[in-house]
Motif scaffolding. Structure first.
Motif, PDB file in Angstrom:
ATOM      1  N   LEU A   1      -3.591  76.709  52.176  1.00 22.52           N
ATOM      2  CA  LEU A   1      -3.565  76.162  53.672  1.00 22.52           C
ATOM      3  C   LEU A   1      -4.479  75.174  53.784  1.00 22.52           C
ATOM      4  O   LEU A   1      -4.565  74.009  54.310  1.00 22.52           O
ATOM      5  N   PHE A   2      -6.001  75.476  53.317  1.00 23.75           N
ATOM      6  CA  PHE A   2      -6.812  74.544  53.613  1.00 23.75           C
ATOM      7  C   PHE A   2      -6.948  73.432  52.653  1.00 23.75           C
ATOM      8  O   PHE A   2      -7.296  72.264  52.900  1.00 23.75           O
ATOM      9  N   ALA A   3      -6.367  73.756  51.323  1.00 24.32           N
ATOM     10  CA  ALA A   3      -6.048  72.594  50.401  1.00 24.32           C
ATOM     11  C   ALA A   3      -5.230  71.593  51.092  1.00 24.32           C
ATOM     12  O   ALA A   3      -5.426  70.320  50.776  1.00 24.32           O
ATOM     13  N   LYS A   4      -4.319  72.261  51.554  1.00 20.68           N
ATOM     14  CA  LYS A   4      -3.287  71.279  52.391  1.00 20.68           C
ATOM     15  C   LYS A   4      -3.876  70.231  53.434  1.00 20.68           C
ATOM     16  O   LYS A   4      -3.613  68.979  53.675  1.00 20.68           O
ATOM     17  N   SER A   5      -4.693  70.821  54.250  1.00 20.49           N
ATOM     18  CA  SER A   5      -5.397  70.082  55.201  1.00 20.49           C
ATOM     19  C   SER A   5      -6.121  68.793  54.392  1.00 20.49           C
ATOM     20  O   SER A   5      -5.951  67.733  54.909  1.00 20.49           O
ATOM     21  N   PHE A   6      -6.844  69.060  53.241  1.00 23.59           N
ATOM     22  CA  PHE A   6      -7.610  67.811  52.631  1.00 23.59           C
ATOM     23  C   PHE A   6      -6.290  66.938  51.847  1.00 23.59           C
ATOM     24  O   PHE A   6      -6.680  65.753  51.860  1.00 23.59           O
ATOM     25  N   ALA A   7      -5.382  67.645  51.441  1.00 21.15           N
ATOM     26  CA  ALA A   7      -4.374  66.904  50.639  1.00 21.15           C
ATOM     27  C   ALA A   7      -3.733  65.786  51.510  1.00 21.15           C
ATOM     28  O   ALA A   7      -3.750  64.667  51.209  1.00 21.15           O
ATOM     29  N   VAL A   8      -3.300  66.194  52.666  1.00 24.32           N
ATOM     30  CA  VAL A   8      -2.867  65.419  53.725  1.00 24.32           C
ATOM     31  C   VAL A   8      -3.872  64.060  54.122  1.00 24.32           C
ATOM     32  O   VAL A   8      -3.320  62.955  54.107  1.00 24.32           O
ATOM     33  N   LEU A   9      -4.947  64.521  54.401  1.00 24.23           N
ATOM     34  CA  LEU A   9      -6.072  63.517  54.792  1.00 24.23           C
ATOM     35  C   LEU A   9      -6.181  62.544  53.707  1.00 24.23           C
ATOM     36  O   LEU A   9      -6.468  61.331  53.829  1.00 24.23           O
ATOM     37  N   PHE A  10      -6.327  63.022  52.350  1.00 25.39           N
ATOM     38  CA  PHE A  10      -6.737  61.998  51.433  1.00 25.39           C
ATOM     39  C   PHE A  10      -5.458  61.256  51.110  1.00 25.39           C
ATOM     40  O   PHE A  10      -5.684  60.112  50.685  1.00 25.39           O
ATOM     41  N   THR A  11      -3.974  61.583  51.360  1.00 23.45           N
ATOM     42  CA  THR A  11      -3.020  60.972  51.079  1.00 23.45           C
ATOM     43  C   THR A  11      -3.005  59.880  52.309  1.00 23.45           C
ATOM     44  O   THR A  11      -2.912  58.364  51.702  1.00 23.45           O
ATOM     45  N   LEU A  12      -3.258  59.896  53.477  1.00 26.40           N
ATOM     46  CA  LEU A  12      -3.258  58.964  54.377  1.00 26.40           C
ATOM     47  C   LEU A  12      -4.158  58.072  54.492  1.00 26.40           C
ATOM     48  O   LEU A  12      -4.116  56.892  54.616  1.00 26.40           O
ATOM     49  N   ASN A  13      -5.553  58.783  54.231  1.00 23.73           N
ATOM     50  CA  ASN A  13      -6.882  57.781  54.135  1.00 23.73           C
ATOM     51  C   ASN A  13      -7.019  56.926  52.835  1.00 23.73           C
ATOM     52  O   ASN A  13      -7.654  56.008  52.832  1.00 23.73           O
ATOM     53  N   GLY A  14      -6.374  57.602  51.933  1.00 30.64           N
ATOM     54  CA  GLY A  14      -6.393  56.549  50.580  1.00 30.64           C
ATOM     55  C   GLY A  14      -5.599  55.513  50.459  1.00 30.64           C
ATOM     56  O   GLY A  14      -5.667  54.836  49.497  1.00 30.64           O
ATOM     57  N   GLY A  15      -4.691  55.368  51.207  1.00 31.89           N
ATOM     58  CA  GLY A  15      -3.605  54.159  51.349  1.00 31.89           C
ATOM     59  C   GLY A  15      -2.277  54.581  51.561  1.00 31.89           C
ATOM     60  O   GLY A  15      -1.276  53.635  51.689  1.00 31.89           O
TER      61      GLY A  15
END
Length: 596
Positions: free
Chosen positions: A332-346
């Motif tokens: 769950l907590f990894a998902k929060s970072f995964a989605v934000l990394f995906t979107l902010n990374g391009g």
């Protein structure tokens, strides 16, 4: 050829305005937008499924699974390359926030390239395993369809805004096969103030999009058999809502931190490498992060409670309940970072879908954990769906959307009472801490949010100072005297004069009353220079200040007019309360007719 086409189009449009009222024509266009929006939703889902299935099923070689770790990196890189190579000079953004900004600040004009560019980039991102959702891109694409259609026929801001909302509703409806949720999404997020006639175009667009999408891509989002909820479990639904509400606050705050951190990386390709590699490592540890994450939720709904663990490094412990719970919480907590990394990374996508997944994981961990205690036996699928509604409500500040979306996904309204409770409680908890949703926080901070809770502040925020600056003033030079400029002073229609040096810098002001007094000899010294008799203004307005600051300065000293300069004190003109009030009145009229 183009001129002839535009001339013919103009004639058709004039005939249409004579024969068909704008309200009836808007309904006709809602049909068109709904059909095109449904086609776009089906195309996006089809493209994403094709890319994902090709990578996962159709290509067969011995080491293909090891490539899953770099597929997200490839997807983000391809998305960035597409934007930089094929959309040169065009503005490309993702998420729901730019749509809200377009309504508030850009007269509901969304660039037409978003119709296809949102579909292409999000299909690549998610198809290659990027941990984001398709719902925001299809809403953006639908909004571009509605906005472009309205602009094509030269409609006003009111009709253009409605068509934009119809397109977004069609996108959400087609993505989820949920017409009611699509309509309510448009009302809650994009049209916070509406009247009953606004329902009609939205209903038409959302319904047609759902029909078209289902005809072309009939696979439902989730298969689930929800059973009747029990009154005894009501306390646990409320407890779940509190947990999800607190988590939604965490996610909203962490999203701002990650966004700010990525904004410090200036090279776009450095963002790609960092986010792609980080995402690959997270997927290695938590395979459920690959793609949208709906597959894991579906497996849980099917009763495969060990699904989240069995494909991971901890598969040997899948039969130990508390390992499953702990691993779910970490995912769950990894998902929060995964989605934000995906979107902010391009990469392109949104937090709409990931919010559902995170809420579903919380609901599963909560219900499954409670069952392991032996004190109570909760229906796990019911709590998964309730968690999804609560998360969407808290993160997006859209309780009705969350409630009706899950009700439609489950194929009935069996869970309506628990959904109403969890959606409202989660929303209230998030709202008590976060005044604005994840979509509107940045706009509120920049003064670009169209809000109906404080209409005065909203109308002021819609004004741009540069359009209110008046420049028809007689400029006086510091080395000149009143006698030198006597004729211009007497014939000026203004009662205030700026004193500006040859470099354009404002040195002071002087009012006509004092100048007339000097010229008539009442003060004497008509040969004194303007530099000697200049007055310091009560305050100075900087050209980049927002209108709230401008009005605060005027009200503080009770002045009607103030000079405007840039940051280097170069004179730009004056701004008066008269011009502000005139613009204020015009914007109030525009808002009054916003959704009649």
């Amino acid at each position: 050829m183009k001129e002839k086409f535009l001339l013919k189009l103009d004639r058709i449009n004039k005939w249409r305005m004579q024969k068909i009222s704008n309200r009836n024509f808007l309904v006709l266009l809602a049909f068109v937008v709904g059909i095109i929006g449904g086609l776009a939703a089906a195309l996006l889902k089809g493209m994403t499924h094709f890319i994902a299935s090709t990578l996962q099923d159709d290509i067969d070689w011995h080491y293909k699974y090891s490539f899953y770790l770099i597929f997200p990196l490839i997807g983000i890189l391809l998305s960035v390359l597409y934007v930089r190579k094929f959309l040169k000079g065009k503005n490309f953004e993702h998420g729901i926030t730019p749509i809200i900004y377009a309504i508030s600040r850009k007269s509901s004009k969304v660039e037409s390239h978003n119709i296809y560019s949102q579909i292409i980039t999000s299909a690549i991102t998610v198809g290659f395993g990027g941990s984001s959702g398709l719902e925001a891109p299809i809403a953006y694409s639908g909004a571009a369809i509605g906005s472009s259609t309205g602009r094509f026929f030269g409609l006003s801001y009111k009709e253009l805004t409605m068509l934009l909302a119809c397109g977004a509703a069609a996108g959400i409806s087609g993505a989820f096969n949920s017409p009611v949720a699509g309509m309510i999404f448009a009302i809650e997020i994009l049209l916070p103030e509406f009247s009953i006639p606004a329902f009609i175009p939205l209903l038409i667009s959302a319904a047609l999009a759902a029909v078209v999408s289902r005809l072309l891509y009939s696979e439902p989002l989730f298969h689930t058999a929800v059973t009747e909820w029990e009154v005894q479990a009501l306390f646990f639904y409320i407890l779940l809502a509190v947990i999800v509400g607190v988590y939604s606050i965490y996610f909203s705050r962490i999203s701002q931190i990650v966004k700010k951190w990525f904004s410090s990386i200036t090279n776009p390709y450095n963002k790609v490498w960092f986010s792609g590699i980080s995402l690959g490592l997270m997927i290695f540890l938590f395979p459920a992060l690959y793609g949208e994450g709906y597959l894991t939720i579906q497996q849980i709904l099917d009763g495969q409670f060990d699904a989240i663990v069995k494909n991971s490094l901890f598969a040997d412990y899948k039969n130990i309940g508390w390992v499953v719970i702990c691993y779910t919480v970490l995912t769950l907590f990894a998902k929060s970072f995964a989605v934000l990394f995906t979107l902010n990374g391009g990469g392109n996508g949104g937090v709409f879908g990931p919010s559902l997944v995170m809420g579903g994981l919380i609901g599963f961990a909560f219900a499954y954990g409670m069952n392991l205690t032996g004190l109570v036996q909760l229906n796990v699928p019911n709590f998964v769906m309730a968690g999804m509604a609560a998360a969407l409500s808290g993160v997006m500040h859209a309780p009705l959307t969350g409630m009706f979306l899950i009700a439609e996904i489950t194929g009935g309204y069996t869970l309506m009472v628990p959904l109403m409770l969890v959606a409202s409680i989660s929303y209230l908890i998030n709202r008590s801490v976060m005044k604005h949703s994840i979509y509107t926080k940045a706009l509120a901070e920049s003064g670009d949010l169209l809000s109906y809770e404080d209409k005065d502040r909203t109308v002021l925020s819609m004004m741009k100072l540069r359009y209110l600056i008046e420049t028809n003033f007689v400029i006086l030079r510091p080395d000149e005297t009143p006698k030198d400029r006597q004729s211009e002073i007497i014939h000026s229609k203004r009662n205030i004069f700026p004193i500006v040096d040859v470099k354009g810098k404002l040195l002071g002001i002087i009012y006509s009353e004092r100048l007339f007094s000097i010229l008539l000899g009442e003060e004497g010294g008509s040969d004194r220079t303007f530099e000697q008799i200049a007055q310091k203004p009560n305050d100075i307005i900087r050209g980049d200040e927002n209108m709230e600051v401008v009005m605060a300065k005027m009200n503080r000293d009770d002045v009607w007019i103030l000079p405007v300069t840039d940051r280097d004190n170069h004179y730009l003109g004056f701004v008066s309360k008269s011009s502000v009030f005139n613009k204020y009145r015009a914007l109030l009229v525009r808002q009054g007719h916003y959704l009649e």
